[in-house]
Design a protein around this motif. Structure first.
Motif, PDB file in Angstrom:
ATOM      1  N   UNK A  14       0.824  -1.208   0.000  1.00 33.69           N
ATOM      2  CA  UNK A  14       0.000   0.000   0.000  1.00 33.69           C
ATOM      3  C   UNK A  14       0.857   1.255   0.000  1.00 33.69           C
ATOM      4  N   UNK A  15       1.933   1.253   0.793  1.00 36.50           N
ATOM      5  CA  UNK A  15       2.826   2.405   0.825  1.00 36.50           C
ATOM      6  C   UNK A  15       3.449   2.674  -0.531  1.00 36.50           C
ATOM      7  N   UNK A  16       3.834   1.613  -1.231  1.00 35.69           N
ATOM      8  CA  UNK A  16       4.399   1.773  -2.573  1.00 35.69           C
ATOM      9  C   UNK A  16       3.367   2.307  -3.552  1.00 35.69           C
ATOM     10  N   UNK A  17       2.126   1.836  -3.446  1.00 37.16           N
ATOM     11  CA  UNK A  17       1.068   2.317  -4.340  1.00 37.16           C
ATOM     12  C   UNK A  17       0.739   3.784  -4.080  1.00 37.16           C
ATOM     13  N   UNK A  18       0.996   4.255  -2.867  1.00 33.10           N
ATOM     14  CA  UNK A  18       0.807   5.674  -2.576  1.00 33.10           C
ATOM     15  C   UNK A  18       1.964   6.520  -3.084  1.00 33.10           C
ATOM     16  N   UNK A  37      18.844   5.577 -13.042  1.00 31.23           N
ATOM     17  CA  UNK A  37      19.976   4.720 -13.399  1.00 31.23           C
ATOM     18  C   UNK A  37      19.617   3.263 -13.128  1.00 31.23           C
ATOM     19  N   UNK A  38      20.236   2.369 -13.877  1.00 36.50           N
ATOM     20  CA  UNK A  38      19.932   0.947 -13.762  1.00 36.50           C
ATOM     21  C   UNK A  38      20.831   0.302 -12.716  1.00 36.50           C
ATOM     22  N   UNK A  39      20.235  -0.585 -11.906  1.00 35.36           N
ATOM     23  CA  UNK A  39      21.015  -1.280 -10.878  1.00 35.36           C
ATOM     24  C   UNK A  39      20.492  -2.696 -10.700  1.00 35.36           C
ATOM     25  N   UNK A  40      21.398  -3.556 -10.260  1.00 36.79           N
ATOM     26  CA  UNK A  40      21.022  -4.908  -9.875  1.00 36.79           C
ATOM     27  C   UNK A  40      21.425  -5.212  -8.446  1.00 36.79           C
ATOM     28  N   UNK A  41      21.849  -4.183  -7.714  1.00 35.85           N
ATOM     29  CA  UNK A  41      22.324  -4.362  -6.342  1.00 35.85           C
ATOM     30  C   UNK A  41      21.140  -4.562  -5.398  1.00 35.85           C
ATOM     31  N   UNK A  42      21.127  -5.680  -4.693  1.00 36.14           N
ATOM     32  CA  UNK A  42      19.995  -6.024  -3.828  1.00 36.14           C
ATOM     33  C   UNK A  42      19.750  -4.948  -2.778  1.00 36.14           C
ATOM     34  N   UNK A  43      20.802  -4.501  -2.090  1.00 36.99           N
ATOM     35  CA  UNK A  43      20.609  -3.516  -1.031  1.00 36.99           C
ATOM     36  C   UNK A  43      20.067  -2.198  -1.578  1.00 36.99           C
ATOM     37  N   UNK A  44      20.509  -1.826  -2.761  1.00 37.70           N
ATOM     38  CA  UNK A  44      20.031  -0.576  -3.351  1.00 37.70           C
ATOM     39  C   UNK A  44      18.568  -0.705  -3.774  1.00 37.70           C
ATOM     40  N   UNK A  45      18.212  -1.830  -4.366  1.00 39.52           N
ATOM     41  CA  UNK A  45      16.827  -2.049  -4.803  1.00 39.52           C
ATOM     42  C   UNK A  45      15.881  -2.024  -3.615  1.00 39.52           C
ATOM     43  N   UNK A  46      16.186  -2.828  -2.602  1.00 38.30           N
ATOM     44  CA  UNK A  46      15.272  -2.896  -1.462  1.00 38.30           C
ATOM     45  C   UNK A  46      15.354  -1.641  -0.605  1.00 38.30           C
ATOM     46  N   UNK A  47      16.505  -0.994  -0.591  1.00 42.02           N
ATOM     47  CA  UNK A  47      16.585   0.271   0.120  1.00 42.02           C
ATOM     48  C   UNK A  47      15.581   1.268  -0.430  1.00 42.02           C
ATOM     49  N   UNK A  48      15.479   1.347  -1.762  1.00 41.66           N
ATOM     50  CA  UNK A  48      14.494   2.247  -2.362  1.00 41.66           C
ATOM     51  C   UNK A  48      13.076   1.772  -2.098  1.00 41.66           C
ATOM     52  N   UNK A  49      12.846   0.484  -2.227  1.00 40.59           N
ATOM     53  CA  UNK A  49      11.493  -0.038  -1.993  1.00 40.59           C
ATOM     54  C   UNK A  49      11.021   0.300  -0.583  1.00 40.59           C
ATOM     55  N   UNK A  50      11.878   0.067   0.402  1.00 41.02           N
ATOM     56  CA  UNK A  50      11.479   0.340   1.781  1.00 41.02           C
ATOM     57  C   UNK A  50      11.293   1.838   2.026  1.00 41.02           C
ATOM     58  N   UNK A  51      12.148   2.653   1.463  1.00 40.94           N
ATOM     59  CA  UNK A  51      12.049   4.093   1.697  1.00 40.94           C
ATOM     60  C   UNK A  51      10.812   4.689   1.028  1.00 40.94           C
ATOM     61  N   UNK A  52      10.489   4.226  -0.164  1.00 47.18           N
ATOM     62  CA  UNK A  52       9.289   4.740  -0.821  1.00 47.18           C
ATOM     63  C   UNK A  52       8.024   4.214  -0.148  1.00 47.18           C
ATOM     64  N   UNK A  53       8.061   2.990   0.361  1.00 46.52           N
ATOM     65  CA  UNK A  53       6.918   2.491   1.122  1.00 46.52           C
ATOM     66  C   UNK A  53       6.732   3.316   2.394  1.00 46.52           C
TER      67      UNK A  53
END
Length: 506
Positions: A366-370, A411-427
Motif C-alpha cells: 500500500x505504501x508503494x502504491x501511494x 539509473x539501472x542497478x542490480x544491487x539487492x541492497x540498493x533495490x530494497x533500500x528504495x522499496x522500503x524508503x518509498x513504502x
C-alpha cells in the motif's frame, strides 16, 4: 452435498450457453466503463484489505487434516479449494495508522479464536506457502489425485463442494491439471493439486478509478522483488520427488514453487491456448483493463442470478473475473453504489509465517502504491519484459535472484541492497503520506527489512534447515518433515503476535 447431487449441479452448469454468457459479459463491461468515468468507482481515499489463507494439520503429528464443514462455519472462515483449506478476508478500511492497526487486530482476533476452537478437535491452522506432510495413512499423490466418476462427471474426493471447482475438470477448457517442477511430475484429473498452495493477497483500492493503470504499472514493477521477499514454498511433499539424489533436489529447488503449481494446474499446456495464470500486461487505460477481463476465456460460464448488490448489474463479468487468474489483477465491484471500488489485488505472495508479516506486506504494498505514482518514480519506465523476468527470477532464486531496477535518478542497478533500500524508503514515504509517523511506518516495514539484511526469507530458512540435516546424513523425507515440524512449532509461538524475524534469533 452427495456426489450425485454435486454431479447433477455440475452437469447443469455445463449446459449454459457460452456465447450468450459472453455477450452479456461484454455488454456489462461497456456499462461498467460508463460508471467508472461517471465517478461511481472513485473513493475519497485509498482503501486496503487482505485475504489470508491457511491449511489445517493434526496438532500432534503435523499431518494435513480435513476441516469439518460445520467447524469451518462456526469459526467464521470461508471454504477454499481443498477440504483442508480455510480463508479469512479482512474488512476494507482506509489506509491510515488506524486502518492498519485495525487490519492487524482483526486478523489476530479471528485467528486466535479459531485456533482455540479447532484445537479442541486436535487441529491447528497453519499459515504456509505449501504443505509437505500428507494426511495420516495417505500419500500426498493419492490425496491430491483421488477422484470418482458420478454419472459421467469427474468429482475430486477431497475438494470443497463448490460447483465451479468441480466443473473446471469437466469442461472442454484444456487446463493442464498437472505439476511439472524440478524433479516433480504429477498428472491429475481435476484442479485439486492446486490445493497444495496457500497465499496472502493484499488489496489496494485506488482513490480515482481511471488512475488504476498507473498504479497497476508500478505494481508489476515491484512484483518480482516483493515475491522474492515473501518466498515460502521451496519443497513439495517428499514422496512426490523423482528418485534422484537429495543433493540434486536441494540444488535445483525453487524458492517459490507455489507459482509454478498454480500455473501448471490451471493453464493450458503449450500450444493449447493463452495462459490464464500469468504475469499480466500493462494497461494504457481503465477501459483496456476492463476489456481484458471481459475478453478472457471463460472456463465455467454459468447462469448468474440477479441479486440485490449494486454490482449484480455486472454479475456475468464478475463471474468471469473469478477465473481471471493474473498474478496482479484489477477488480471492479461493490455491494452498493457507495461501496463500489476499483482495486488492485496483489497475488504473488505465499502465506507468511505470522500475521504481522502478512500485515507488513500489506503496508509495504500500500505504501508503494501511494508513493511511487505520486513521486513519479522512474521504475514505471522499466521495460515490461524486464519486470516479467524479475518476477520469474524471484520464483526460482528468491533474494539471490538477479534483478534489474531503475533507481530514483533513472539509473539501472542490480544491487539487492540498493533495490530494497528504495522499496522500503518509498513504502515508508507512502505510509507517511497517509498520516503515519516515521517510526510507525518503519515498525511495519522492519520485519521485511530484516529479511533483506540477513538474506533470509522463509523459503531460505526452510531450505537451510533441510540442507543441514541432509549433510548430516538424514534422509530427505525425514529432513523435510523435520523442517515442517520446526516451522509449525515456531509458528505456534509467533503466529498471532510475533514475526518471522523472531525465528532468526535462535
Amino acid at each position: 452435498m452427495s456426489g450425485s447431487e454435486l454431479a447433477a449441479r455440475v452437469r447443469e452448469a455445463l449446459t449454459v450457453d457460452a456465447e450468450a454468457f459472453q455477450e452479456r459479459a461484454e455488454a456489462e463491461a461497456e456499462e461498467l466503463i460508463e460508471e467508472v468515468y461517471d465517478g461511481t468507482f472513485d473513493n475519497s481515499q485509498a482503501i486496503i484489505g487482505l485475504e489470508q489463507e491457511l491449511y489445517a494439520v493434526d496438532d500432534r503429528t503435523d499431518a494435513l487434516m480435513r476441516v469439518p464443514r460445520q467447524l469451518l462455519d462456526r469459526i467464521g472462515f470461508e471454504k477454499e479449494l481443498g477440504l483442508h483449506n480455510a480463508e479469512i478476508q479482512t474488512t476494507p478500511v482506509p489506509l491510515s495508522r488506524y486502518g492498519l492497526e485495525e487490519q492487524e487486530a482483526e486478523l489476530q482476533a479471528h485467528v486466535d479464536a479459531a485456533q482455540k476452537a479447532v484445537g479442541r478437535e486436535n487441529i491447528q491452522l497453519v499459515a504456509d506457502g505449501m504443505w509437505t506432510v500428507p494426511p495420516n495413512g495417505e500419500t500426498a499423490t493419492d490425496y491430491l489425485c483421488d477422484s470418482i466418476e458420478a454419472e459421467g462427471i469427474r468429482i475430486a474426493t477431497n475438494m470443497s463442494d463448490a460447483v465451479r471447482y468441480h466443473t473446471m475438470a469437466n469442461t472442454d477448457y484444456p487446463s493442464g491439471l498437472r505439476i511439472d517442477a524440478p524433479h516433480v511430475t504429477l498428472e491429475a484429473d481435476t484442479v485439486m493439486p492446486e490445493s497444495l498452495i496457500t497465499s496472502i493477497q493484499p488489496h489496494y483500492q485506488v482513490p480515482h478509478a481511471p488512475d488504476l493503470p498507473e498504479h497497476f504499472t508500478y505494481a508489476l514493477r515491484v512484483a518480482g522483488p516483493l515475491a522474492a521477499l515473501g518466498a515460502n514454498s521451496p519443497f513439495f511433499p517428499p514422496e512426490m520427488y523423482d528418485d534422484v539424489p537429495a543433493g540434486q533436489i536441494l540444488a535445483d529447488a525453487w524458492m517459490e514453487h507455489r507459482i509454478t503449481v498454480f500455473e501448471d494446474v490451471l493453464n493450458p499446456q503449450t500450444g493449447d491456448g493463452d495462459p490464464k495464470v500469468c504475469f499480466p500486461p500493462d494497461f494504457d487505460s481503465v477501459e483496456e483493463a476492463i476489456h481484458d477481463i471481459a475478453q478472457d476465456r471463460t472456463i465455467v460460464p454459468m447462469d448468474v442470478p440477479d441479486g440485490q448488490r449494486f454490482d449484480d448489474r455486472f454479475r456475468h463479468l464478475r463471474h468471469k473475473h473469478g477465473s481471471y487468474w493474473r498474478w496482479v489483477r484489477p477488480v471492479f465491484d461493490g455491494g452498493s453504489r457507495s461501496a463500489a471500488n476499483a482495486r488492485i489485488e496483489f497475488r504473488p505472495l505465499s502465506a507468511q509465517p505470522t500475521i504481522r508479516d502478512a500485515v507488513a506486506f500489506q503496508a509495504l504494498f500500500a505504501g508503494l502504491m501511494e508513493s511511487l505514482p505520486r513521486r513519479e518514480h522512474p521504475v514505471r519506465n522499466l521495460d515490461w519484459q524486464t519486470a516479467k523476468a524479475n518476477f520469474y527470477a524471484a520464483v526460482c532464486d528468491g533474494l539471490q535472484a538477479e534483478f534489474t531496477w531503475l533507481t530514483a535518478d533513472a539509473s539501472e542497478t542490480g544491487a539487492v541492497d540498493e533495490i530494497y533500500g528504495e522499496i522500503f524508503e518509498y513504502a515508508r514515504d507512502g505510509l507517511e503520506l497517509r498520516g503515519l509517523s516515521t517510526e510507525e511506518a518503519r515498525r511495519y516495514i522492519r520485519p521485511l527489512r530484516e529479511r533483506v539484511d540477513r538474506r533470509t526469507t522463509p523459503a531460505r530458512w526452510k531450505h537451510g534447515l533441510v540442507e543441514r540435516q541432509v549433510e548430516r546424513g538424514v534422509p530427505l523425507t525425514e529432513a523435510i518433515w523435520g523442517m515442517q515440524a520446526r516451522y509449525v512449532e515456531k509458528q505456534t509461538e509467533t503466529l498471532v503476535e510475533g514475526t518471522f524475524a523472531d525465528w532468526l534469533d535462535d
